[in-house]
Design a protein around this motif. Structure first.
Motif, PDB file in Angstrom:
ATOM      1  N   ASN A   1      13.441   5.484   7.779  1.00  0.00           N
ATOM      2  CA  ASN A   1      13.060   4.512   6.734  1.00  0.00           C
ATOM      3  C   ASN A   1      12.048   3.718   7.182  1.00  0.00           C
ATOM      4  O   ASN A   1      10.965   3.394   6.503  1.00  0.00           O
ATOM      5  N   GLU A   2      12.010   2.924   8.358  1.00  0.00           N
ATOM      6  CA  GLU A   2      11.115   1.979   9.085  1.00  0.00           C
ATOM      7  C   GLU A   2       9.903   2.553   9.362  1.00  0.00           C
ATOM      8  O   GLU A   2       8.660   2.078   8.873  1.00  0.00           O
ATOM      9  N   ARG A   3       9.801   3.830  10.059  1.00  0.00           N
ATOM     10  CA  ARG A   3       8.590   4.260   9.925  1.00  0.00           C
ATOM     11  C   ARG A   3       7.951   4.940   8.750  1.00  0.00           C
ATOM     12  O   ARG A   3       6.649   4.740   8.458  1.00  0.00           O
ATOM     13  N   GLY A   4       8.608   5.430   7.868  1.00  0.00           N
ATOM     14  CA  GLY A   4       8.282   5.875   6.697  1.00  0.00           C
ATOM     15  C   GLY A   4       7.404   4.706   5.701  1.00  0.00           C
ATOM     16  O   GLY A   4       6.704   4.976   5.283  1.00  0.00           O
ATOM     17  N   ARG A   5       8.347   3.699   6.043  1.00  0.00           N
ATOM     18  CA  ARG A   5       7.924   2.353   5.133  1.00  0.00           C
ATOM     19  C   ARG A   5       6.391   2.012   5.767  1.00  0.00           C
ATOM     20  O   ARG A   5       5.426   1.693   4.869  1.00  0.00           O
ATOM     21  N   PHE A   6       6.136   1.944   7.002  1.00  0.00           N
ATOM     22  CA  PHE A   6       4.790   1.703   7.681  1.00  0.00           C
ATOM     23  C   PHE A   6       3.971   2.664   7.443  1.00  0.00           C
ATOM     24  O   PHE A   6       2.624   2.386   7.286  1.00  0.00           O
ATOM     25  N   LYS A   7       4.206   3.778   7.546  1.00  0.00           N
ATOM     26  CA  LYS A   7       3.157   5.066   7.078  1.00  0.00           C
ATOM     27  C   LYS A   7       2.698   4.916   5.381  1.00  0.00           C
ATOM     28  O   LYS A   7       1.548   5.152   5.298  1.00  0.00           O
ATOM     29  N   ARG A   8       3.697   4.666   4.682  1.00  0.00           N
ATOM     30  CA  ARG A   8       3.305   4.284   3.218  1.00  0.00           C
ATOM     31  C   ARG A   8       2.354   3.142   3.087  1.00  0.00           C
ATOM     32  O   ARG A   8       1.270   2.924   2.405  1.00  0.00           O
ATOM     33  N   LEU A   9       2.760   2.087   3.747  1.00  0.00           N
ATOM     34  CA  LEU A   9       1.820   0.949   4.082  1.00  0.00           C
ATOM     35  C   LEU A   9       0.497   1.308   4.414  1.00  0.00           C
ATOM     36  O   LEU A   9      -0.573   0.888   3.729  1.00  0.00           O
ATOM     37  N   LEU A  10       0.462   1.794   5.505  1.00  0.00           N
ATOM     38  CA  LEU A  10      -1.095   2.163   6.124  1.00  0.00           C
ATOM     39  C   LEU A  10      -1.687   3.059   4.973  1.00  0.00           C
ATOM     40  O   LEU A  10      -3.007   2.926   4.928  1.00  0.00           O
ATOM     41  N   GLY A  11      -0.896   4.025   4.251  1.00  0.00           N
ATOM     42  CA  GLY A  11      -1.725   4.915   3.590  1.00  0.00           C
ATOM     43  C   GLY A  11      -2.351   4.298   2.225  1.00  0.00           C
ATOM     44  O   GLY A  11      -3.407   4.443   1.808  1.00  0.00           O
TER      45      GLY A  11
ATOM     46  N   GLN B   1       7.988  -0.359  -3.297  1.00  0.00           N
ATOM     47  CA  GLN B   1       6.913   0.058  -2.406  1.00  0.00           C
ATOM     48  C   GLN B   1       6.676   1.675  -2.484  1.00  0.00           C
ATOM     49  O   GLN B   1       5.771   2.020  -2.463  1.00  0.00           O
ATOM     50  N   VAL B   2       8.013   2.263  -2.533  1.00  0.00           N
ATOM     51  CA  VAL B   2       7.863   3.836  -2.876  1.00  0.00           C
ATOM     52  C   VAL B   2       7.238   4.109  -4.102  1.00  0.00           C
ATOM     53  O   VAL B   2       6.279   4.876  -3.988  1.00  0.00           O
ATOM     54  N   VAL B   3       7.432   3.507  -5.209  1.00  0.00           N
ATOM     55  CA  VAL B   3       6.868   3.588  -6.364  1.00  0.00           C
ATOM     56  C   VAL B   3       5.294   3.402  -6.287  1.00  0.00           C
ATOM     57  O   VAL B   3       4.502   4.310  -6.622  1.00  0.00           O
ATOM     58  N   GLN B   4       4.916   2.269  -5.622  1.00  0.00           N
ATOM     59  CA  GLN B   4       3.488   2.094  -5.633  1.00  0.00           C
ATOM     60  C   GLN B   4       2.958   3.191  -4.460  1.00  0.00           C
ATOM     61  O   GLN B   4       1.775   3.709  -5.044  1.00  0.00           O
ATOM     62  N   ALA B   5       3.490   3.611  -3.467  1.00  0.00           N
ATOM     63  CA  ALA B   5       2.950   4.495  -2.588  1.00  0.00           C
ATOM     64  C   ALA B   5       2.773   5.969  -3.381  1.00  0.00           C
ATOM     65  O   ALA B   5       1.660   6.650  -3.083  1.00  0.00           O
ATOM     66  N   GLY B   6       3.738   6.210  -4.004  1.00  0.00           N
ATOM     67  CA  GLY B   6       3.791   7.784  -4.831  1.00  0.00           C
ATOM     68  C   GLY B   6       2.734   7.690  -5.664  1.00  0.00           C
ATOM     69  O   GLY B   6       1.996   8.468  -5.867  1.00  0.00           O
ATOM     70  N   SER B   7       2.775   6.391  -6.441  1.00  0.00           N
ATOM     71  CA  SER B   7       1.515   6.316  -7.669  1.00  0.00           C
ATOM     72  C   SER B   7       0.141   6.410  -6.828  1.00  0.00           C
ATOM     73  O   SER B   7      -0.773   7.259  -7.603  1.00  0.00           O
ATOM     74  N   THR B   8      -0.084   5.869  -5.649  1.00  0.00           N
ATOM     75  CA  THR B   8      -1.444   5.942  -5.097  1.00  0.00           C
ATOM     76  C   THR B   8      -1.594   7.455  -4.757  1.00  0.00           C
ATOM     77  O   THR B   8      -2.896   7.985  -4.933  1.00  0.00           O
TER      78      THR B   8
END
Length: 1022
Positions: A609-619, A664-671
Motif C-alpha cells: 500500500n505504501e509504495r502504491g500510495r506514492f506511485k499514485r502521488l507521483l502519477g 487519494q485513490v479516487v483522485q488517482a483513478g479519476s486522473t
C-alpha cells in the motif's frame, strides 16, 4: 580566503572550532572555558576514532553527547565483559574516563560537582600518562593542557586577588608549554609519515592515526597561542605588561593562519588575532582581522567565529569617538536574522547578542534621532538581551544589567530538580508516577481550553509550566535510573524506561536526544512493540528536526533518516508505521521538486500500500507538471510526462489492496481515466472507472462525503468515454441508458445553486468534446449518431428541469445540426436546419435566459439565416458584457454571413454588411466591435493561450475577407489591393499564419484578390 573543499571535508570540518572559540572569551568564568575544552575531546573520539567497525566507541560517544555520563562510566567499567571490543580502546579506558569527567564538568550547574569532576578527570589523566607510550599519548597531553587552563580560569572567577592572577598566569604559561610539548612530540611522527605512502583502504588504522596526529598537531599550536593570549590578559595593563606574551601569541596565530588557512582551525585564527590587536590597543588592525573572518567561506565550521567577529566589529565601532553605532549595526544586523535554532544556546551567539545590543543601546541614546527610531533601537536591544539572558553563561550578568538599564527586571527561575532514586526500580516507579500526574494535568488543561473562560488563561499557563517541569523531573529520574542498571535488572523494565525517556525528551523538544535514545531502543529490542515505539519516536524527532534545520544543512539528518527508515522497514516489514521513514524521504524529495530521486526511492520500496500510495502521488504530480509544460509550449516534454503519469498511476492503482486512503485513490483513478480519455483510449478509461477494487465509481459510492468537483470530473470522464465508445460502435443505442443515468448523477453532484456554474462548465466541456468527435465521423455514421443522440436529448428534456442540463441539451442538438452542414455552408438546410430550428425553439422557451442561453440562441438564429434576430440577441448581451470575446466574434461572423447572403441579390447592401462586420461603420449597433478591433485585442493577448491565438488569425482573415468582399460588391480595386497587401505583410511577419488549415484559407483569399486585380493567382510565397 578559505578553500571550500577542505571546509566541507568530513575529516576536517570542525577541527579546532568549538575547542578554540570559547577561549576567546578570556579566563573570566570557568563554565565557559570548560564548555569549550570538552568539545575538543569529544571531537577526537567521535570524528577520528569512531567508524563503522567500532560499535563500542560509537555507543560511548552517543552516551557522552546526550549526557548519560554515569551510564557511560558503568559501560566503561564493564568493557572487559563484552566480546569484540577493540583492544586499543580498552587500553585507553582511563583517557576515556577523563573525557567523561570533562563532560560532566561542563554539565555541572554548581562549583562543587564541577570541581569534583575535574579532580576525577585529572586523576584518570595522570593514571593514563603514567602507563608510558600509547598511540593516544598526545591526546592525553592535550587534555592536560586544557586542565591547566581550566585551573587558571577558576582562579580568575569572581573578583580575583593579585596572587590569584599571578597563579592563573603561571597556569596558562604551563599550559602553553604542555601544548608545545605535544607539538614537539608529534612533529617527527608526522614527518616520518609524510614520506610513507599509506593506502587508506588497505591500512585504515595508519590512515586514521595520521589524521588524529594532524588534528592534534594543528590544535596544539592554536591552543598554545591562545594560552599565551590569556596569560597576557591577567595583567592589569596587557598591552604594556603582557607585550611579550601578546607578541608571541600573535606570531603563532599568524603562523597557524598562514599554514592552515585552508582548514577551519586556520581560518578561525582571524578572531583571536583580532582580540590580540584589541588588547594591544590597535583597533584598526583588530577590525581588519574581524572583517577577514566575515569574508571567509559560508560553512558551518566557521559560523561561531563569524558571530564573534561580528561582536568584535561592534565593540570596535563603539570605541570610536563619536560612537559609530550605525556602521556596527549595518555590518552585523544580517547575522541577527541568520541565527539558527541549533545555535541559539551557543556561547558565541550570546557574546554576539550582548555586544550588538550595546550598539542598539548607543543608538537609542542619540537624541538627534526621531522618537520612532529610538523606540525601535531600544526594542531591538531588549529582544537581543532577553534572548541572551535566557541562556546560562558568563554573559548573563551583563545582559541582565543592561536589561535593567532599559527598565526590564529579570528573575532567574529555579529549574526543577529530582531527588536521586534509590535504585533502578525506584527511579522507574517515580517516573511512571510523574507521567500519570502529567496525564491528569493535560486533561485539566484541555477541559479549561474547551471552556474558553477568560479567568482560565493564567491557570492554563501555570499548569502548562508545571507539565514542562514535570517532564524534566521525569527525564532526570529515568536517566539516573538507567545508570543504576544491574546484570539482574529486568530487560523489559529497562526498555520501558528507555521508551519513557525518549517520549519525555520528545515532549520537551530535545529531539536530538530523543533520536539517540529511540534509535538505540529500536535496535536493543528488535521485532518488539516497545522497540518499534522507540524507532517511531526517533523518526518523529528527525522529522521535527528537519523542519527546524535549513535544507542546506540537513545532510546528516537525511542520512540518519535513511538508515533508520531502512532498519525499521526491514525489522517490522508488516507494520505500516515502520514504513513512514521511507515515505518521509520521498516527501522531502518531492518538496524539492526532485522527481527522479523520489521515483527512485519509491521503486526501491517493497510492494504494498505504501509504495502504491506514492506511485499514485507521483502519477498525479507528473500529470500536473505536464499541464504546466503544455501551457509553456513544450508539447514534447508534456507528452513524456503524461506517459510517466500513466505508468505510475496504473502501477499505483494496481497495488491498492485495502480501503485505506480512498480519497487519494479516487483522485488517482479519476486522473488516470481523464488521461486515457484525452488519449482516446475510452475502453481502458471505463475499465479504470469501473474497477471493483480501485475504480473511482466503486469507491465513490462507498464514501459518506463526496467532493462535488472530484465527483463531477469522474462522471464527466464516464460520459466522454461513453460518447467515444458510442461513436465507434456499430450499435450506439446500447449506451443510452448509462449516458442518461450519468447525466442524472452529474445533476445530483451539482445540485446546489452555487454549483450551477460548475455544472454549466462541465456541460460545455462535454459539448465541445462531442462536437469534435462528431466532426471526425463519416457522413453515414453521423446520421446514425444524430438519431441516437436525439433520443438521448429527448429523454433528458423529459427527465429534468435543471437549466444547465436543458441548455446543454439545446447546445448539443444545435451541434448535431452543425455536424450535418457541408463545408463552407453558412446557412443550414434540410435535416441540419430542422435540428437547429428545434434547438432554437427549445432555447427560446427556457425560463433561464442567461447570457449562456442567449449566446446559443444567437448561434441558432445565425445558422438558420435569421441575421437580424441573431444580431439583436448579441447586441443585447454586449450591452451587458461588452468585452465578451466569444459574443463579439459571433456578432462579427453574423454580419459577414448576412453580407454573403445579400451579395447574391443586393451587392450594395451586402457591402454595408461587410463594412459593419469589419467594424468601420456600425451606428445602429455600436456595441459590436467588428473583426478589426477583435484582431487588435487578440494580437495583444495571443501568447496567453491557443484559443486567443486561433481567434487572432481567424479575425485577421476576416478583416482581409471583408475588404475583398467590399471591393467586389463595390467593384472597386482599392479595397481588394489593400486586402492583398495586408495578407502579404502578415505572411512576411508570421509565415505560419495559424497552422495549415488557416494558412490554406489565406492562400485561397490571396489568389482571389490577385485574380480580381488581373494578376497571376500565385497565392502565398512558397
Amino acid at each position: 580566503m578559505t578553500d571550500f573543499t577542505r571546509l566541507h571535508c568530513p575529516q576536517h570540518t570542525g577541527v579546532g572550532r568549538k575547542p578554540l572559540l570559547g577561549l576567546l572569551f578570556g579566563g573570566v568564568q570557568p563554565i565557559a572555558l570548560i564548555a569549550v575544552m570538552i568539545a575538543s575531546s569529544g571531537m577526537v573520539s567521535s570524528s577520528l576514532r569512531s567508524h563503522a567497525g567500532e560499535p563500542a566507541q560509537r555507543f560511548m560517544g552517543q552516551l557522552r553527547n546526550t549526557g548519560y555520563f554515569n551510564t557511560a562510566l558503568t559501560y566503561l567499567d564493564r568493557l572487559g565483559d563484552y566480546p569484540g571490543v577493540d583492544p586499543d580502546f580498552v587500553s585507553a579506558k582511563e583517557l576515556e574516563r577523563a573525557n567523561i569527567f570533562f563532560d560532566m564538568a561542563v554539565a555541572a550547574r554548581s562549583s562543587a560537582p564541577r570541581n569534583e569532576a575535574l579532580a576525577n578527570a585529572e586523576t584518570a589523566l595522570s593514571e593514563f600518562l603514567g602507563k608510558g607510550d600509547h598511540p593516544r599519548q598526545s591526546e592525553a597531553r592535550l587534555q592536560l593542557g586544557k586542565l591547566q587552563m581550566l585551573r587558571a580560569s577558576q582562579l580568575l572567577a569572581g573578583e580575583p586577588s593579585a596572587e590569584d592572577k599571578v597563579s592563573a598566569r603561571e597556569s596558562y604559561l604551563n599550559s602553553a608549554k604542555t601544548y608545545d610539548s605535544v607539538v614537539a612530540s608529534l612533529r617527527p611522527k608526522l614527518e616520518a609519515m609524510r614520506g610513507a605512502n599509506i593506502n587508506t583502504q588497505q591500512e585504515p588504522e595508519k590512515a586514521r592515526l595520521r589524521e588524529q596526529y594532524r588534528f592534534e598537531y594543528m590544535n596544539s599550536q592554536y591552543l598554545a597561542a591562545d594560552a599565551l593570549k590569556l596569560a597576557a590578559k591577567t595583567f592589569d595593563d596587557p598591552a604594556k605588561e603582557g607585550k611579550a606574551q601578546l607578541d608571541d601569541a600573535l606570531a603563532r596565530f599568524e603562523n597557524v593562519n598562514k599554514k592552515y588557512g585552508m582548514y577551519p582551525v586556520g581560518a578561525n585564527a582571524h578572531v583571536p588575532m583580532g582580540e590580540v590587536y584589541e588588547l594591544m590597543g590597535d583597533s584598526g588592525k583588530a577590525v581588519d582581522q574581524y572583517l577577514k573572518m566575515l569574508e571567509e567561506a559560508e560553512v558551518d565550521a566557521l559560523r561561531e567565529s563569524k558571530y564573534l567577529a561580528s561582536a568584535g566589529i561592534s565593540r570596535m565601532k563603539l570605541q570610536e569617538d563619536p560612537k559609530k553605532y550605525q556602521e556596527a549595526i549595518d555590518r552585523v544586523s544580517g547575522f541577527i536574522r541568520g541565527i539558527r535554532l541549533n545555535e541559539r544556546g551557543l556561547p558565541a551567539v550570546q557574546k554576539f547578542r550582548v555586544d550588538v545590543a550595546k550598539a542598539y543601546i548607543a543608538k537609542s541614546k542619540d537624541e538627534s534621532l526621531k522618537k520612532g527610531e529610538i523606540s525601535r533601537a531600544k526594542s531591538q536591544a531588549r529582544e537581543l538581551l532577553r534572548d541572551a539572558s535566557s541562556v546560562p553563561g558568563p554573559h548573563i550578568d551583563d545582559a541582565k544589567a543592561m536589561l535593567a538599564d532599559l527598565g526590564i527586571e529579570t528573575e532567574a527561575e529555579a529549574l526543577p530538580s529530582a531527588e536521586p532514586p534509590e535504585n533502578f526500580d525506584d527511579g522507574l516507579a517515580k517516573a511512571e508516577t510523574i507521567f500519570t500526574t502529567i496525564d491528569g494535568l493535560q486533561d485539566a488543561v484541555k477541559l479549561m481550553k474547551e471552556q474558553d473562560a477568560e479567568g482560565n488563561k493564567q491557570q492554563i499557563t501555570d499548569l502548562e509550566k508545571k507539565i514542562g517541569d514535570s517532564y524534566v523531573v521525569a527525564i532526570e529520574n529515568l536517566r539516573m535510573a538507567l545508570s543504576m542498571i544491574r546484570t539482574d535488572t529486568d530487560v523489559q523494565s529497562i526498555n520501558k524506561a528507555r521508551h519513557l525517556l525518549s517520549y519525555g525528551l520528545f515532549q520537551v523538544k530535545r529531539y536530538r536526544d530523543a533520536v539517540v535514545v529511540g534509535s538505540f531502543l529500536s535496535r536493543a529490542a528488535p521485532g518488539t512493540d516497545v522497540g518499534l515505539k522507540g524507532g517511531l519516536m526517533a523518526l518523529q524527532s528527525i522529522q521535527n528536526l528537519l523542519g527546524e534545520v535549513p535544507s542546506d544543512s540537513n545532510a546528516g539528518l537525511l542520512k540518519q533518516l535513511e538508515t533508520l527508515g531502512n532498519y525499521l522497514a526491514k525489522t517490522w516489514p508488516d507494520d505500516p508505521n515502520a514504513l513512514r521513514a521511507q515515505g518521509l524521504q520521498v516527501q522531502l524529495m518531492l518538496e524539492k521538486d526532485d522527481f527522479p530521486a523520489a521515483e527512485a526511492l519509491v521503486m526501491n520500496m517493497d510492494a504494498g500500500n505504501e509504495r502504491g500510495r506514492f506511485k499514485r502521488l507521483l502519477g498525479m504530480l507528473y500529470w500536473n507538471e505536464s499541464i504546466g509544460k503544455r501551457r509553456d509550449g513544450d508539447a514534447e516534454a508534456a507528452d513524456k510526462l503524461i506517459e510517466k503519469s500513466k505508468a505510475m498511476l496504473t502501477e499505483g492503482l494496481a497495488e491498492y489492496k485495502s480501503s485505506l486512503q480512498p480519497a487519494q485513490v479516487v483522485q488517482a483513478g479519476s486522473t488516470l481515466a481523464r488521461l486515457l480519455v484525452m488519449r482516446k483510449d475510452y475502453n481502458k478509461a471505463l475499465e479504470v472507472l469501473d474497477n471493483e477494487t480501485y475504480g473511482p465509481l466503486t469507491l465513490l459510492e462507498g464514501m459518506d462525503e463526496q467532493d462535488p468537483a472530484a465527483a463531477g470530473n469522474i462522471y464527466m470522464a464516464v460520459f466522454k468515454s461513453l460518447v467515444g465508445k458510442m461513436l465507434a460502435d456499430p450499435d450506439p443505442s446500447q449506451y443510452l441508458d448509462r449516458m442518461e443515468s450519468t447525466m442524472e448523477k452529474l445533476q445530483e453532484v451539482y445540485n446546489a445553486p452555487e454549483s450551477q456554474a460548475r455544472l454549466a462548465s462541465t456541460y460545455r466541456s462535454i459539448a465541445q468534446d462531442f462536437s469534435e468527435q462528431l466532426d471526425a465521423a463519416s457522413a453515414a455514421r453521423k446520421a446514425t449518431l444524430v438519431t441516437v443522440f436525439r433520443t438521448l436529448l429527448d429523454r433528458v428534456r423529459k427527465a429534468t428541469s435543471n437549466p444547465a442540463t436543458l441548455r446543454w441539451a439545446g447546445e448539443t442538438q444545435l451541434n448535431l445540426g452543425v455536424s450535418l452542414m457541408g463545408p463552407g455552408e453558412m446557412v443550414a438546410t434540410g435535416e441540419a436546419a430542422k435540428l437547429i430550428g428545434q434547438a432554437s425553439e427549445a432555447l427560446k422557451g427556457m425560463d433561464d435566459q442567461s447570457v449562456a442561453t442567449r449566446y446559443q440562441l444567437g448561434r441558432a438564429y445565425r445558422l438558420t439565416g435569421k441575421w437580424k434576430d441573431a444580431l439583436d440577441t448579441y447586441d443585447e448581451i454586449l450591452k451587458e458584457k461588452p468585452s465578451t470575446l466569444e459574443v463579439q466574434i459571433e456578432a462579427a461572423r453574423t454580419y459577414y454571413g448576412w453580407g454573403m447572403d445579400l451579395k447574391k441579390t443586393n451587392p450594395k447592401f451586402a457591402a454595408g454588411a461587410f463594412t459593419a462586420s469589419l467594424g468601420q461603420t456600425n451606428k445602429k449597433r455600436e456595441s459590436v466591435w467588428g473583426w478589426q478591433k477583435i484582431s487588435q485585442r487578440t494580437s495583444q493577448q495571443m501568447s496567453q493561450s491557443e484559443t486567443l491565438e486561433k481567434a487572432f488569425y481567424d479575425s485577421r482573415y476576416h478583416v482581409f475577407a471583408c475588404l475583398y468582399q467590399m471591393g467586389v460588391c463595390r467593384k472597386s480595386t482599392k479595397e481588394i489591393k489593400q486586402a492583398k497587401d495586408l495578407i502579404l505583410n502578415l505572411a512576411s511577419r508570421r509565415p505560419e499564419l495559424g497552422g495549415p488549415q488557416q494558412k490554406a484559407k489565406y492562400d485561397a483569399l490571396l489568389k482571389a484578390c490577385q485574380k480580381e486585380l488581373k494578376e497571376q493567382p500565385v497565392g502565398l510565397p512558397k
